[in-house]
Design a protein around this motif. Structure first.
Motif, PDB file in Angstrom:
ATOM      1  N   SER A 244       0.849  -1.311   0.034  1.00  0.00           N
ATOM      2  CA  SER A 244      -0.081  -0.010  -0.036  1.00  0.00           C
ATOM      3  C   SER A 244       0.969   1.248  -0.108  1.00  0.00           C
ATOM      4  O   SER A 244       0.563   2.368  -0.543  1.00  0.00           O
ATOM      5  CB  SER A 244      -0.859   0.120   1.202  1.00  0.00           C
ATOM      6  N   LEU A 245       1.868   1.156   0.836  1.00  0.00           N
ATOM      7  CA  LEU A 245       2.808   2.204   0.755  1.00  0.00           C
ATOM      8  C   LEU A 245       3.531   2.730  -0.722  1.00  0.00           C
ATOM      9  O   LEU A 245       3.804   3.695  -1.150  1.00  0.00           O
ATOM     10  CB  LEU A 245       3.930   2.007   1.775  1.00  0.00           C
TER      11      LEU A 245
ATOM     12  N   ASP B 278      -0.590   8.115   5.791  1.00  0.00           N
ATOM     13  CA  ASP B 278      -1.983   8.308   5.808  1.00  0.00           C
ATOM     14  C   ASP B 278      -2.649   8.011   4.802  1.00  0.00           C
ATOM     15  O   ASP B 278      -3.554   7.241   4.680  1.00  0.00           O
ATOM     16  CB  ASP B 278      -2.434   9.748   6.104  1.00  0.00           C
ATOM     17  N   LEU B 279      -2.155   8.241   3.468  1.00  0.00           N
ATOM     18  CA  LEU B 279      -2.773   7.826   2.173  1.00  0.00           C
ATOM     19  C   LEU B 279      -2.463   6.299   2.247  1.00  0.00           C
ATOM     20  O   LEU B 279      -3.519   5.663   1.541  1.00  0.00           O
ATOM     21  CB  LEU B 279      -2.080   8.638   1.070  1.00  0.00           C
ATOM     22  N   ALA B 280      -1.270   5.707   2.412  1.00  0.00           N
ATOM     23  CA  ALA B 280      -1.144   4.444   2.348  1.00  0.00           C
ATOM     24  C   ALA B 280      -2.210   3.556   3.370  1.00  0.00           C
ATOM     25  O   ALA B 280      -2.617   2.456   2.920  1.00  0.00           O
ATOM     26  CB  ALA B 280       0.353   4.043   2.638  1.00  0.00           C
ATOM     27  N   ASN B 281      -2.458   4.081   4.381  1.00  0.00           N
ATOM     28  CA  ASN B 281      -3.295   3.528   5.253  1.00  0.00           C
ATOM     29  C   ASN B 281      -4.730   3.416   4.565  1.00  0.00           C
ATOM     30  O   ASN B 281      -5.612   2.528   4.835  1.00  0.00           O
ATOM     31  CB  ASN B 281      -3.377   4.230   6.517  1.00  0.00           C
ATOM     32  N   PHE B 282      -5.000   4.522   3.963  1.00  0.00           N
ATOM     33  CA  PHE B 282      -6.390   4.571   3.051  1.00  0.00           C
ATOM     34  C   PHE B 282      -6.482   3.627   2.050  1.00  0.00           C
ATOM     35  O   PHE B 282      -7.454   2.734   1.934  1.00  0.00           O
ATOM     36  CB  PHE B 282      -6.689   6.105   2.664  1.00  0.00           C
TER      37      PHE B 282
ATOM     38  N   LYS C 211       4.008   5.893  -5.537  1.00  0.00           N
ATOM     39  CA  LYS C 211       3.877   5.564  -7.009  1.00  0.00           C
ATOM     40  C   LYS C 211       2.599   6.474  -7.415  1.00  0.00           C
ATOM     41  O   LYS C 211       3.380   7.326  -8.477  1.00  0.00           O
ATOM     42  CB  LYS C 211       3.526   4.158  -7.548  1.00  0.00           C
ATOM     43  N   ILE C 212       1.730   6.832  -6.911  1.00  0.00           N
ATOM     44  CA  ILE C 212       0.365   7.392  -7.396  1.00  0.00           C
ATOM     45  C   ILE C 212       0.711   9.037  -7.253  1.00  0.00           C
ATOM     46  O   ILE C 212       0.678   9.893  -8.000  1.00  0.00           O
ATOM     47  CB  ILE C 212      -0.818   7.138  -6.678  1.00  0.00           C
TER      48      ILE C 212
ATOM     49  N   GLN D 191       4.137  14.944 -10.206  1.00  0.00           N
ATOM     50  CA  GLN D 191       5.313  14.816 -11.398  1.00  0.00           C
ATOM     51  C   GLN D 191       6.842  15.005 -10.451  1.00  0.00           C
ATOM     52  O   GLN D 191       7.453  15.969 -10.814  1.00  0.00           O
ATOM     53  CB  GLN D 191       5.139  15.911 -12.226  1.00  0.00           C
ATOM     54  N   ILE D 192       6.948  14.285  -9.493  1.00  0.00           N
ATOM     55  CA  ILE D 192       8.191  14.283  -8.901  1.00  0.00           C
ATOM     56  C   ILE D 192       8.781  13.015  -8.727  1.00  0.00           C
ATOM     57  O   ILE D 192       8.038  12.012  -9.099  1.00  0.00           O
ATOM     58  CB  ILE D 192       8.031  14.639  -7.269  1.00  0.00           C
ATOM     59  N   GLU D 193      10.034  12.688  -8.417  1.00  0.00           N
ATOM     60  CA  GLU D 193      10.821  11.489  -8.168  1.00  0.00           C
ATOM     61  C   GLU D 193      10.163  10.854  -6.812  1.00  0.00           C
ATOM     62  O   GLU D 193       9.990  11.263  -6.011  1.00  0.00           O
ATOM     63  CB  GLU D 193      12.005  11.522  -8.187  1.00  0.00           C
ATOM     64  N   ARG D 194      10.052   9.477  -7.156  1.00  0.00           N
ATOM     65  CA  ARG D 194       9.747   8.480  -6.101  1.00  0.00           C
ATOM     66  C   ARG D 194      10.719   8.661  -4.750  1.00  0.00           C
ATOM     67  O   ARG D 194       9.898   8.563  -3.623  1.00  0.00           O
ATOM     68  CB  ARG D 194       9.549   6.980  -6.236  1.00  0.00           C
ATOM     69  N   ASP D 195      11.634   8.909  -5.065  1.00  0.00           N
ATOM     70  CA  ASP D 195      12.724   9.075  -3.763  1.00  0.00           C
ATOM     71  C   ASP D 195      12.555  10.304  -3.125  1.00  0.00           C
ATOM     72  O   ASP D 195      12.971  10.282  -1.851  1.00  0.00           O
ATOM     73  CB  ASP D 195      14.204   8.703  -4.173  1.00  0.00           C
TER      74      ASP D 195
END
Length: 103
Positions: A25-26, A92-96, A31-32, A38-42
């Motif tokens: 989920s994280l 928080d988004l990952a928990n959702f 990724k999303i 429009q940024i890098e994942r890191d």
């Protein structure tokens, strides 16, 4: 120590499986967000604050994020499920996302 009761083994296996789900989920959240901002994942970690931290984060971004989650999980997110609480941090988004994947 009585090892005849396997409930501890099952509890540990379930905890490990749940951790794997949260990691997935994280990964989906990062990724999303990276794609929509429009940024890098890191540039994102679980603790990264989303609200107020990116000038690109606006109502159109939220629509894109929600649509991407729906597509990724093959689910429907109702309007009443969307609140600022799920966009405070990446975690928080990952928990959702995790809660939607369990439905």
């Amino acid at each position: 120590l009585d090892l005849g009761d396997n409930s501890i083994v099952y509890a540990v296996k379930e905890a490990v499986n749940n951790q794997g789900g949260m990691e997935e989920s994280l990964d989906i959240a990062i990724k999303i967000l990276a794609s929509n901002l429009q940024i890098e994942r890191d540039e994102l970690s679980p603790e990264t604050e989303v609200l107020g931290n990116f000038p690109e984060f606006n109502s159109l971004t939220i629509v894109g994020i929600v649509s991407a989650i729906e597509e990724e999980l093959d689910c429907v997110i109702d309007d009443d499920e969307i609140s600022t609480d799920i966009f405070v941090t990446v975690e928080d988004l990952a928990n959702f996302i995790e809660s939607k994947s369990e439905e």
